[in-house]
Design a protein around this motif. Structure first.
Motif, PDB file in Angstrom:
ATOM      1  N   LYS A 157       0.834  -1.199   0.000  1.00 13.89           N
ATOM      2  CA  LYS A 157       0.000   0.000   0.000  1.00 13.89           C
ATOM      3  C   LYS A 157       0.870   1.251   0.000  1.00 13.89           C
ATOM      4  O   LYS A 157       0.598   2.210  -0.718  1.00 13.89           O
ATOM      5  CB  LYS A 157      -0.937   0.006   1.207  1.00 13.89           C
ATOM      6  N   SER A 158       1.933   1.225   0.780  1.00 15.13           N
ATOM      7  CA  SER A 158       2.855   2.353   0.826  1.00 15.13           C
ATOM      8  C   SER A 158       3.515   2.570  -0.533  1.00 15.13           C
ATOM      9  O   SER A 158       3.654   3.707  -1.000  1.00 15.13           O
ATOM     10  CB  SER A 158       3.916   2.109   1.905  1.00 15.13           C
ATOM     11  N   GLU A 159       3.918   1.472  -1.185  1.00 11.41           N
ATOM     12  CA  GLU A 159       4.524   1.572  -2.517  1.00 11.41           C
ATOM     13  C   GLU A 159       3.522   2.157  -3.513  1.00 11.41           C
ATOM     14  O   GLU A 159       3.885   2.994  -4.347  1.00 11.41           O
ATOM     15  CB  GLU A 159       4.989   0.197  -2.993  1.00 11.41           C
ATOM     16  N   LEU A 160       2.279   1.716  -3.441  1.00  8.09           N
ATOM     17  CA  LEU A 160       1.237   2.208  -4.341  1.00  8.09           C
ATOM     18  C   LEU A 160       1.000   3.698  -4.124  1.00  8.09           C
ATOM     19  O   LEU A 160       0.909   4.469  -5.088  1.00  8.09           O
ATOM     20  CB  LEU A 160      -0.059   1.424  -4.127  1.00  8.09           C
ATOM     21  N   GLU A 161       0.909   4.118  -2.876  1.00  8.12           N
ATOM     22  CA  GLU A 161       0.682   5.529  -2.577  1.00  8.12           C
ATOM     23  C   GLU A 161       1.857   6.382  -3.051  1.00  8.12           C
ATOM     24  O   GLU A 161       1.661   7.488  -3.553  1.00  8.12           O
ATOM     25  CB  GLU A 161       0.421   5.720  -1.088  1.00  8.12           C
ATOM     26  N   SER A 162       3.072   5.871  -2.926  1.00  8.84           N
ATOM     27  CA  SER A 162       4.246   6.597  -3.412  1.00  8.84           C
ATOM     28  C   SER A 162       4.202   6.737  -4.927  1.00  8.84           C
ATOM     29  O   SER A 162       4.537   7.790  -5.480  1.00  8.84           O
ATOM     30  CB  SER A 162       5.539   5.873  -3.010  1.00  8.84           C
ATOM     31  N   CYS A 163       3.790   5.675  -5.601  1.00  7.35           N
ATOM     32  CA  CYS A 163       3.674   5.704  -7.055  1.00  7.35           C
ATOM     33  C   CYS A 163       2.616   6.712  -7.493  1.00  7.35           C
ATOM     34  O   CYS A 163       2.839   7.500  -8.411  1.00  7.35           O
ATOM     35  CB  CYS A 163       3.340   4.302  -7.582  1.00  7.35           C
ATOM     36  N   GLN A 164       1.475   6.696  -6.822  1.00  5.09           N
ATOM     37  CA  GLN A 164       0.418   7.651  -7.153  1.00  5.09           C
ATOM     38  C   GLN A 164       0.907   9.082  -6.953  1.00  5.09           C
ATOM     39  O   GLN A 164       0.637   9.960  -7.766  1.00  5.09           O
ATOM     40  CB  GLN A 164      -0.823   7.386  -6.298  1.00  5.09           C
ATOM     41  N   SER A 165       1.630   9.310  -5.894  1.00  4.14           N
ATOM     42  CA  SER A 165       2.167  10.642  -5.619  1.00  4.14           C
ATOM     43  C   SER A 165       3.165  11.052  -6.697  1.00  4.14           C
ATOM     44  O   SER A 165       3.132  12.179  -7.180  1.00  4.14           O
ATOM     45  CB  SER A 165       2.838  10.647  -4.240  1.00  4.14           C
ATOM     46  N   ALA A 166       4.036  10.125  -7.094  1.00  5.62           N
ATOM     47  CA  ALA A 166       5.031  10.421  -8.124  1.00  5.62           C
ATOM     48  C   ALA A 166       4.382  10.741  -9.465  1.00  5.62           C
ATOM     49  O   ALA A 166       4.884  11.571 -10.228  1.00  5.62           O
ATOM     50  CB  ALA A 166       5.985   9.244  -8.279  1.00  5.62           C
ATOM     51  N   HIS A 167       3.245  10.089  -9.752  1.00  4.27           N
ATOM     52  CA  HIS A 167       2.535  10.331 -11.006  1.00  4.27           C
ATOM     53  C   HIS A 167       1.463  11.413 -10.864  1.00  4.27           C
ATOM     54  O   HIS A 167       0.715  11.681 -11.804  1.00  4.27           O
ATOM     55  CB  HIS A 167       1.906   9.030 -11.523  1.00  4.27           C
ATOM     56  N   GLN A 168       1.383  12.003  -9.683  1.00  2.00           N
ATOM     57  CA  GLN A 168       0.452  13.086  -9.380  1.00  2.00           C
ATOM     58  C   GLN A 168      -1.001  12.705  -9.690  1.00  2.00           C
ATOM     59  O   GLN A 168      -1.748  13.452 -10.317  1.00  2.00           O
ATOM     60  CB  GLN A 168       0.851  14.362 -10.119  1.00  2.00           C
ATOM     61  N   VAL A 169      -1.393  11.512  -9.222  1.00  2.00           N
ATOM     62  CA  VAL A 169      -2.779  11.062  -9.339  1.00  2.00           C
ATOM     63  C   VAL A 169      -3.269  10.648  -7.954  1.00  2.00           C
ATOM     64  O   VAL A 169      -2.486  10.257  -7.096  1.00  2.00           O
ATOM     65  CB  VAL A 169      -2.944   9.881 -10.338  1.00  2.00           C
ATOM     66  N   LYS A 170      -4.564  10.740  -7.737  1.00  2.50           N
ATOM     67  CA  LYS A 170      -5.154  10.323  -6.464  1.00  2.50           C
ATOM     68  C   LYS A 170      -5.684   8.908  -6.533  1.00  2.50           C
ATOM     69  O   LYS A 170      -6.005   8.311  -5.513  1.00  2.50           O
ATOM     70  CB  LYS A 170      -6.266  11.287  -6.062  1.00  2.50           C
ATOM     71  N   SER A 171      -5.771   8.365  -7.745  1.00  5.45           N
ATOM     72  CA  SER A 171      -6.282   7.017  -7.955  1.00  5.45           C
ATOM     73  C   SER A 171      -5.571   6.407  -9.152  1.00  5.45           C
ATOM     74  O   SER A 171      -5.252   7.101 -10.121  1.00  5.45           O
ATOM     75  CB  SER A 171      -7.789   7.074  -8.223  1.00  5.45           C
ATOM     76  N   CYS A 172      -5.375   5.116  -9.099  1.00  7.90           N
ATOM     77  CA  CYS A 172      -4.768   4.422 -10.234  1.00  7.90           C
ATOM     78  C   CYS A 172      -5.656   4.502 -11.469  1.00  7.90           C
ATOM     79  O   CYS A 172      -5.172   4.400 -12.594  1.00  7.90           O
ATOM     80  CB  CYS A 172      -4.521   2.953  -9.888  1.00  7.90           C
ATOM     81  N   MET A 173      -6.950   4.676 -11.263  1.00  3.54           N
ATOM     82  CA  MET A 173      -7.892   4.717 -12.387  1.00  3.54           C
ATOM     83  C   MET A 173      -7.597   5.888 -13.328  1.00  3.54           C
ATOM     84  O   MET A 173      -7.926   5.824 -14.501  1.00  3.54           O
ATOM     85  CB  MET A 173      -9.332   4.805 -11.877  1.00  3.54           C
ATOM     86  N   SER A 174      -6.959   6.943 -12.836  1.00  3.29           N
ATOM     87  CA  SER A 174      -6.646   8.067 -13.710  1.00  3.29           C
ATOM     88  C   SER A 174      -5.229   8.016 -14.254  1.00  3.29           C
ATOM     89  O   SER A 174      -4.792   8.934 -14.924  1.00  3.29           O
ATOM     90  CB  SER A 174      -6.864   9.406 -13.001  1.00  3.29           C
ATOM     91  N   CYS A 175      -4.543   6.913 -14.042  1.00  5.57           N
ATOM     92  CA  CYS A 175      -3.165   6.762 -14.523  1.00  5.57           C
ATOM     93  C   CYS A 175      -3.165   6.061 -15.879  1.00  5.57           C
ATOM     94  O   CYS A 175      -3.879   5.081 -16.094  1.00  5.57           O
ATOM     95  CB  CYS A 175      -2.345   5.954 -13.523  1.00  5.57           C
ATOM     96  N   GLU A 176      -2.340   6.548 -16.777  1.00  6.26           N
ATOM     97  CA  GLU A 176      -2.268   5.962 -18.122  1.00  6.26           C
ATOM     98  C   GLU A 176      -1.669   4.553 -18.120  1.00  6.26           C
ATOM     99  O   GLU A 176      -1.839   3.806 -19.073  1.00  6.26           O
ATOM    100  CB  GLU A 176      -1.475   6.870 -19.055  1.00  6.26           C
ATOM    101  N   LYS A 177      -0.982   4.169 -17.060  1.00  6.36           N
ATOM    102  CA  LYS A 177      -0.341   2.855 -16.976  1.00  6.36           C
ATOM    103  C   LYS A 177      -1.188   1.834 -16.213  1.00  6.36           C
ATOM    104  O   LYS A 177      -0.697   0.776 -15.838  1.00  6.36           O
ATOM    105  CB  LYS A 177       1.020   2.991 -16.300  1.00  6.36           C
TER     106      LYS A 177
END
Length: 65
Positions: free
Chosen positions: A17-37
């Motif tokens: 969960k911590s890794e996921l939250e760090s990734c979301q922060s790095a990609h400047q998204v609040k949810s994975c659903m808005s990430c292109e990857k």
């Protein structure tokens, strides 16, 4: 004061969960659903696996919703 004891599955889940939250922060998204990857993201996939493992305690099998 009750102390919560985490098992190995809960510890792994917290880490993922911590890794996921760090990734979301790095990609400047609040949810994975808005990430292109979204569909090819290893971080998200490992988090989802950790969620299922924590629910089944690694016993495998499927979940029926």
């Amino acid at each position: 004061m009750s102390e919560q004891i985490l098992d190995e599955w809960q510890i792994a889940l917290k880490q993922k969960k911590s890794e996921l939250e760090s990734c979301q922060s790095a990609h400047q998204v609040k949810s994975c659903m808005s990430c292109e990857k979204l569909l090819e993201c290893e971080v998200r996939d490992s988090y989802i696996k950790a969620v299922y493992d924590s629910m089944s305690k690694g016993a495998g099998g499927g979940f029926e919703f």
